[in-house]
Design a protein around this motif. Structure first.
Motif, PDB file in Angstrom:
ATOM      1  N   LEU A 169      -7.435-111.913  -7.713  1.00 38.55           N
ATOM      2  CA  LEU A 169      -7.233-112.688  -6.553  1.00 38.55           C
ATOM      3  C   LEU A 169      -7.293-111.862  -5.549  1.00 38.55           C
ATOM      4  O   LEU A 169      -8.068-112.151  -4.395  1.00 38.55           O
ATOM      5  N   VAL A 170      -6.543-110.680  -5.239  1.00 40.12           N
ATOM      6  CA  VAL A 170      -6.611-110.011  -4.200  1.00 40.12           C
ATOM      7  C   VAL A 170      -7.951-109.753  -3.745  1.00 40.12           C
ATOM      8  O   VAL A 170      -8.486-109.475  -2.620  1.00 40.12           O
ATOM      9  N   TYR A 171      -8.690-108.976  -4.951  1.00 39.95           N
ATOM     10  CA  TYR A 171     -10.096-108.379  -4.579  1.00 39.95           C
ATOM     11  C   TYR A 171     -10.900-109.533  -4.237  1.00 39.95           C
ATOM     12  O   TYR A 171     -11.819-109.155  -3.294  1.00 39.95           O
ATOM     13  N   ALA A 172     -10.940-110.816  -4.598  1.00 41.63           N
ATOM     14  CA  ALA A 172     -11.721-111.799  -4.464  1.00 41.63           C
ATOM     15  C   ALA A 172     -11.739-112.165  -2.829  1.00 41.63           C
ATOM     16  O   ALA A 172     -12.481-112.170  -2.257  1.00 41.63           O
ATOM     17  N   PHE A 173     -10.309-112.175  -2.394  1.00 39.16           N
ATOM     18  CA  PHE A 173     -10.179-112.464  -0.996  1.00 39.16           C
ATOM     19  C   PHE A 173     -10.640-111.292  -0.044  1.00 39.16           C
ATOM     20  O   PHE A 173     -11.150-111.890   1.132  1.00 39.16           O
ATOM     21  N   VAL A 174     -10.177-110.175  -0.344  1.00 43.23           N
ATOM     22  CA  VAL A 174     -10.848-108.963   0.401  1.00 43.23           C
ATOM     23  C   VAL A 174     -12.159-108.817   0.467  1.00 43.23           C
ATOM     24  O   VAL A 174     -12.678-108.626   1.367  1.00 43.23           O
ATOM     25  N   THR A 176     -14.527-110.852   0.004  1.00 45.12           N
ATOM     26  CA  THR A 176     -14.959-112.052   0.543  1.00 45.12           C
ATOM     27  C   THR A 176     -14.917-111.806   2.078  1.00 45.12           C
ATOM     28  O   THR A 176     -15.943-111.989   2.900  1.00 45.12           O
ATOM     29  N   ALA A 177     -13.943-111.367   2.468  1.00 46.66           N
ATOM     30  CA  ALA A 177     -13.683-111.164   4.180  1.00 46.66           C
ATOM     31  C   ALA A 177     -14.679-109.909   4.529  1.00 46.66           C
ATOM     32  O   ALA A 177     -15.154-109.801   5.660  1.00 46.66           O
ATOM     33  N   VAL A 178     -14.736-108.746   3.653  1.00 42.53           N
ATOM     34  CA  VAL A 178     -15.483-107.630   3.915  1.00 42.53           C
ATOM     35  C   VAL A 178     -16.911-108.202   4.137  1.00 42.53           C
ATOM     36  O   VAL A 178     -18.020-107.751   4.846  1.00 42.53           O
ATOM     37  N   PHE A 179     -17.406-108.849   3.132  1.00 38.71           N
ATOM     38  CA  PHE A 179     -18.837-109.202   3.087  1.00 38.71           C
ATOM     39  C   PHE A 179     -19.249-110.174   4.363  1.00 38.71           C
ATOM     40  O   PHE A 179     -20.139-110.090   4.785  1.00 38.71           O
ATOM     41  N   ALA A 274     -13.607-122.176   0.618  1.00 40.40           N
ATOM     42  CA  ALA A 274     -13.805-122.294  -0.664  1.00 40.40           C
ATOM     43  C   ALA A 274     -14.341-120.965  -1.415  1.00 40.40           C
ATOM     44  O   ALA A 274     -14.089-120.810  -2.676  1.00 40.40           O
ATOM     45  N   GLU A 275     -15.153-120.039  -0.617  1.00 37.48           N
ATOM     46  CA  GLU A 275     -15.921-119.019  -0.945  1.00 37.48           C
ATOM     47  C   GLU A 275     -14.948-118.049  -1.865  1.00 37.48           C
ATOM     48  O   GLU A 275     -15.437-117.605  -2.941  1.00 37.48           O
ATOM     49  N   PRO A 276     -13.735-117.386  -1.309  1.00 38.54           N
ATOM     50  CA  PRO A 276     -13.197-116.604  -2.071  1.00 38.54           C
ATOM     51  C   PRO A 276     -12.520-117.191  -3.299  1.00 38.54           C
ATOM     52  O   PRO A 276     -12.471-116.428  -4.555  1.00 38.54           O
ATOM     53  N   TRP A 277     -12.276-118.546  -3.453  1.00 41.13           N
ATOM     54  CA  TRP A 277     -11.772-119.127  -5.005  1.00 41.13           C
ATOM     55  C   TRP A 277     -13.214-119.294  -5.889  1.00 41.13           C
ATOM     56  O   TRP A 277     -12.975-119.110  -6.999  1.00 41.13           O
ATOM     57  N   VAL A 278     -14.228-119.591  -5.279  1.00 38.47           N
ATOM     58  CA  VAL A 278     -15.493-119.524  -6.186  1.00 38.47           C
ATOM     59  C   VAL A 278     -15.695-118.087  -6.559  1.00 38.47           C
ATOM     60  O   VAL A 278     -16.147-117.933  -7.830  1.00 38.47           O
TER      61      VAL A 278
END
Length: 393
Positions: A169-174, A176-179, A274-278
């Protein structure tokens, strides 16, 4: 990423590694095939990173199909399997040394020494050529989670699934923000130079390294659990379980990858929230896809038995020298991607980029098989790591 324990898990301390014919086929075959997945994923992603864009080309039906297939079957499906194989191999080092009468403190020192050298090799890899190094990540896991090799099954799985939920979960949100930040910057950044690339690699790894550790602990611990049951060494004894893992894992990977695939091929314009959750769903599905691929490979290896033709033999040779082949892939990207080198990646379509990835992987297969034919020699990277870990004994 490769499993640098491939050699030592099959050999006594200080002794020569076991010959290819005496090794279990499934782990080496799985590593060899997953290097193909990693090469194509890297090539596909480097295509738009090379020209500063934030989307795939999608230039016709072939590009669209390839991009969708990469999301469903390849992206975030290779690294989990390698992390599981790393845990599998590290467990076998422990089990073999314990069977020889070595006490746990001695084995722990050995594993941590190996981990320290892997960190050193991985950091050198980052500084010199490649921003996405995973060798140092595995080294950190060996240093931080050696004690997990002695956990009870219940404690091991509890820790594993906690890391699966929180780490991913942490990886997905970080991520997505970096990308998103990269996409906004786009081509506004000046032309790359060797110096700016070096700084970028170091900064990127400082951010991504801990995150990669966080998402690799879960498959690492699942690999420890699988090694205790000899799932890959004895596929015939575990055929029913392996079939279920393969069917469930690959199906879950495909279904869980559909939302991300729809975003990648621009069929679904998902809201930013929705992008980080996807992407999180995509990561979770990738875990099970990696396990499913490993199980399927074990079933194939069990079916083949000792009937190893030239293709299977070459793939197993690649898996046995996976660290060397992984580093050779990085050399290829360092030549093909930067504008101050050949700079060809940015001019390719999605399908062409994946084709380049296949070609790079095939070149490493040829190198690995030549080493096998030349007296069944280790890869240079495996030899160096083994010498650093065990010394000249």
């Amino acid at each position: 990423m490769p499993d640098p324990t491939a050699v030592d898990s099959a050999s006594p301390p200080g002794g020569a590694p076991r010959s290819g014919s005496a090794r279990s086929l499934a782990p080496d075959l799985a590593r060899g095939l997953m290097l193909l997945v990693i090469a194509t994923v890297h090539a596909h992603l480097f295509r738009f990173a090379a020209d500063g864009s934030s989307s795939f080309t999608l230039d016709g039906p072939l590009d669209t199909a390839v991009t969708a297939a990469m999301a469903l079957f390849a992206e975030n499906r290779g690294y989990p399997m390698f992390a599981a194989l790393f845990g599998y191999g590290l467990t076998w080092i422990y089990l073999r040394r314990a069977a020889e009468g070595r006490e746990w403190p001695w084995v722990r020192r050995l594993l941590r020494r190996r981990g320290r050298w892997m960190v050193a090799i991985g950091l050198a890899h980052t500084v010199l050529i490649f921003f996405g190094d995973i060798i140092a990540v595995y080294g950190l896991i060996a240093l931080l989670f050696t004690a997990a090799l002695r956990f009870t099954d219940r404690r091991l799985l509890t820790h594993a699934f906690a890391w699966m939920a929180v780490g991913s979960l942490v990886y997905a949100f970080v991520n997505t923000a970096v990308f998103s930040a990269f996409a906004e910057q786009g081509a506004a950044a000046g032309p790359a130079t060797p110096l700016t690339d070096l700084v970028g690699r170091v900064v990127s790894w400082a951010v991504l390294g801990p995150l990669l550790v966080a998402i690799s602990v879960f498959p690492f611990m699942i690999g420890v659990w699988a090694a205790r049951r000899r799932l890959l060494e004895e596929p015939d004894r575990h055929r029913s379980l392996l079939r279920r893992i393969a069917a469930f894992g690959i199906t879950a990977a495909v279904l869980g990858g559909i939302p991300q695939a729809l975003i990648n091929i621009e069929v679904w314009n998902a809201p930013a929230a929705a992008e980080p959750w996807v992407f999180w769903l995509h990561l979770l599905a990738g875990y099970f896809g990696g396990f499913g691929y490993a199980a399927l490979t074990a079933l194939v290896a069990g079916r083949l038995g000792e009937r190893r033709g030239p293709i299977v033999t070459a793939l197993a040779a690649t898996g046995r020298r996976s660290m060397t082949c992984y580093l050779l892939q990085s050399v290829a990207w360092a030549v093909l991607m930067p504008t101050y080198a050949l700079g060809v990646m940015g001019s390719l379509s999605d399908a062409q980029a994946v084709g380049v990835g296949v070609a790079v992987w095939l070149a490493t297969v040829v190198v690995a098989d030549l080493l096998r034919r030349a007296g069944d020699r280790q890869g240079p990277a495996e030899w160096v790591l083994r010498r650093l870990t065990y010394g000249r004994t």
